[in-house]
Scaffold this active site. Structure first.
Site, mmCIF file in Angstrom:
data_model
loop_
_atom_site.group_PDB
_atom_site.id
_atom_site.type_symbol
_atom_site.label_atom_id
_atom_site.label_comp_id
_atom_site.label_asym_id
_atom_site.label_seq_id
_atom_site.Cartn_x
_atom_site.Cartn_y
_atom_site.Cartn_z
ATOM 1 N N GLY A 231 0.792 -1.218 0.000
ATOM 2 C CA GLY A 231 0.000 0.000 0.000
ATOM 3 C C GLY A 231 0.823 1.265 0.000
ATOM 4 O O GLY A 231 0.275 2.365 0.085
ATOM 5 N N THR A 232 2.146 1.143 -0.097
ATOM 6 C CA THR A 232 3.019 2.318 -0.048
ATOM 7 C C THR A 232 3.358 2.858 -1.426
ATOM 8 O O THR A 232 3.954 3.917 -1.535
ATOM 9 C CB THR A 232 4.318 1.973 0.694
ATOM 10 O OG1 THR A 232 4.914 0.825 0.062
ATOM 11 C CG2 THR A 232 4.038 1.650 2.147
ATOM 12 N N ARG A 409 15.731 12.342 -3.014
ATOM 13 C CA ARG A 409 14.850 12.439 -4.171
ATOM 14 C C ARG A 409 13.469 11.877 -3.837
ATOM 15 O O ARG A 409 13.365 10.774 -3.303
ATOM 16 C CB ARG A 409 15.432 11.668 -5.349
ATOM 17 C CG ARG A 409 14.529 11.738 -6.569
ATOM 18 C CD ARG A 409 15.034 10.947 -7.741
ATOM 19 N NE ARG A 409 14.099 11.060 -8.843
ATOM 20 C CZ ARG A 409 14.205 10.417 -9.988
ATOM 21 N NH1 ARG A 409 15.230 9.626 -10.185
ATOM 22 N NH2 ARG A 409 13.303 10.574 -10.938
ATOM 23 N N THR A 415 2.437 9.695 -3.330
ATOM 24 C CA THR A 415 2.628 8.603 -2.373
ATOM 25 C C THR A 415 3.485 9.055 -1.193
ATOM 26 O O THR A 415 3.292 8.595 -0.071
ATOM 27 C CB THR A 415 3.263 7.383 -3.062
ATOM 28 O OG1 THR A 415 4.503 7.758 -3.674
ATOM 29 C CG2 THR A 415 2.350 6.814 -4.121
ATOM 30 N N GLY A 483 14.510 6.844 2.447
ATOM 31 C CA GLY A 483 13.206 6.340 2.859
ATOM 32 C C GLY A 483 12.493 7.330 3.749
ATOM 33 O O GLY A 483 13.114 7.992 4.581
ATOM 34 N N GLY A 485 8.900 6.520 4.812
ATOM 35 C CA GLY A 485 7.678 5.953 5.351
ATOM 36 C C GLY A 485 7.555 6.075 6.858
ATOM 37 O O GLY A 485 6.459 6.237 7.392
ATOM 38 N N GLU A 486 8.678 6.006 7.564
ATOM 39 C CA GLU A 486 8.642 6.054 9.025
ATOM 40 C C GLU A 486 9.047 7.411 9.585
ATOM 41 O O GLU A 486 8.934 7.650 10.786
ATOM 42 C CB GLU A 486 9.547 4.953 9.576
ATOM 43 C CG GLU A 486 9.027 3.567 9.233
ATOM 44 C CD GLU A 486 10.039 2.461 9.479
ATOM 45 O OE1 GLU A 486 10.038 1.897 10.580
ATOM 46 O OE2 GLU A 486 10.818 2.160 8.559
#
Length: 520
Positions: A231-232, A409, A415, A483, A485-486
């Site tokens: 889902g990312t 980047r 997203t 990254g 996401g977190e």
């Protein structure tokens, strides 16, 4: 179902199901109710912290110590260990960190989004806010004064660090300059208004990954990689990378993922998927570009006279800097082939010689963060929060939150914003809602359902703004991706606590922050 850490580690029931399926020779499913899941799954470990900061009247920190204690189970020495990040956050002068495990009669903790950084940075940023108040200094200015030129422990440079730019853009969008710094000075009728801020940080990691890319003469592209779409948006960014490197429109790209027969990819965790998968896809695409260029400039090729020139690939054409160009289909005809397929293995700097072999065996090597010899690699952000606290009932609301983040980047802004927004909402849940209550007499969880375990809902989230700060970092990985996401989850709770103090004068160190803590 589920992701974001809860399915990362192996649990006893996973092993039991695997053994049963192997012995029976057929699929086995373990079904647990939501109440049972609290006792069979992992959880974010409880932590306790002691932070000491020494600073001069000019606001410059001269000494920093962070000691942490973490609950774990009797048999498993699971450790969070977030001092790796907090010990490198600011220009401290001297640094002391120490982490101790406290083994108890509990099930083993595990990963939960931003596992080490979230609790440790909460403690650090609370202390930073408290020190800024003691110095009579604006919390943003205090952080600016202690912005490091290199990380304070090993004196290694940061591959890139755009934290101050994050603070500047977020503060401007939030309207921080309008804040009255005096505690309790801002009101709107019966509501006390508080404003707070905090830093977000997350290590930039990358792992070995393999990918297969196929380009046909009609411009169709197929990307194959065994990564997991949870889902990312990893399918989307993989398609974007192939589209960009092979010069075709994205609707010509097909992505196949989530199958063990495909080239292997690392676990979808640790905010590594985009960087790892895109680096492998980029490598495969560049191998295709090299073959196309060689075929186009070879004797009898459509660009035979351009062999010393760098060729661009865009819009289904190979173009020389001198102006000559050729369609991809003509290059394929000259090469007398219908497709080019390349398999690529990406191994980051510092990877062992067996890294890809281990990947095929289901083991992922993580590299980056503070592990590399040449530089320290982190993504950063700044979060600003407004809280409103009813002067009579002490009800807490969060009407506004702004976060600015620099993560190398950005492959896809949509997203990326979604990921960071989700992290910030989760941070509000950590700050004000989420806690697992344990009955110490019977070692059982009391709030074992969605009625009693509170999480944020639509009514809790009002105005939430995400700012993506441009950042270029070619040192982190070939794709230049950090990254994220977190990242968005790390600083939110501390910013909420800072705002609560500004509104009420109460320094709340325990999470979640509840009404009864503000009534006393």
């Amino acid at each position: 179902g589920g992701a974001f850490g809860s399915k990362g580690p192996m649990t006893p029931r996973t092993a039991i199901v695997a053994v049963a399926a192997k012995r029976l020779g057929r699929p086995v499913r373990c079904v647990t109710s939501r109440m049972q899941a609290f006792g069979t799954q992992t959880y974010r470990a409880e932590t306790r912290h002691r932070i000491r900061i020494g600073a001069g009247k000019d606001g410059r920190i001269t000494a920093f110590a962070h000691e942490g204690w973490e609950v774990t189970s009797r048999p498993d020495p699971y450790v969070v260990g977030g001092t790796s990040a907090t010990g490198r956050m600011y220009d401290y002068g001297s640094v002391l960190t120490h982490v101790s495990l406290v083994q108890a009669d509990r099930n083993t903790p595990g990963y939960m989004r931003s596992p080490p950084e979230t609790p440790y940075v909460y403690a650090l940023e609370n202390a930073m806010d408290e020190m800024a108040v003691a110095l009579g200094m604006d919390p943003v200015e205090f952080r600016r004064i202690n912005e490091p030129k290199a990380e304070p422990i090993g004196k290694k440079p940061f591959s890139s660090r755009s934290l101050i730019q994050c603070y500047e853009q977020a503060a401007n969008a939030f309207g921080w300059a309008k804040r009255d710094p005096k505690v309790g000075a801002m009101r709107d009728g019966d509501w006390l208004i508080g404003m707070g801020c905090a830093t977000a940080i997350y290590p930039t990691a990358v792992a070995p990954c393999a990918a297969r890319v196929r380009l046909t003469s009609d411009g169709d592209v197929r990307v194959q990689c065994g990564s997991h779409e949870i889902g990312t948006g990893v399918r989307t960014v993989a398609a974007q990378m192939a589209s960009e490197r092979l010069g075709v429109s994205i609707d010509k790209v097909t992505v196949e993922m989530g199958d063990s027969s495909l080239p292997p990819a690392p676990v979808s965790g640790g905010s590594i998927s985009t960087a790892s998968v895109c680096s492998a896809v980029l490598k495969a695409c560049d191998a295709i570009r090299a073959k196309l260029s060689a075929g186009a400039t070879a004797e009898g090729g459509p660009l035979a006279g351009s062999h010393n020139e760098e060729l661009d690939l865009d819009g289904g054409k190979l173009a020389a800097r001198g102006g000559a160009s050729a369609k991809i289909e003509d290059v394929f005809k000259a090469m007398q082939i219908g497709a080019i397929e390349e398999y690529a293995e990406f191994a980051p700097k510092g990877a062992t010689p067996e890294a890809v072999k281990k990947l095929y065996a289901g083991q992922s090597e993580f590299h980056g963060g503070d592990q590399d010899e040449d530089s320290v690699k982190y993504a950063f952000g700044a979060e600003f929060v407004e809280v409103r606290i009813n002067s009579y009932t002490r009800e807490i609301r969060v009407p506004r939150i702004v976060g600015a983040f620099a993560a190398g980047r950005i492959m896809n802004t949509r997203t990326a914003r979604s990921q960071l927004m989700g992290g910030m909402i989760w941070g509000i849940g950590q700050a004000l809602h989420e806690a697992t209550e344990v009955d110490r007499r019977y070692a059982r969880y009391v709030n074992r359902d969605l009625q009693d375990y509170l999480v944020p809902v639509n009514a809790d989230i009002r105005d939430l703004q995400v700012i993506l700060v441009p950042e270029v970092d070619h040192a982190v990985n070939p794709a230049g991706v950090k990254g994220l996401g977190e990242l968005g989850n790390v600083g939110t709770a501390a910013a909420v606590a800072s705002a609560v103090y500004h509104a009420t004068g109460k320094r709340i160190r325990d999470l979640p922050i509840r009404i009864d803590q503000l009534i006393a």
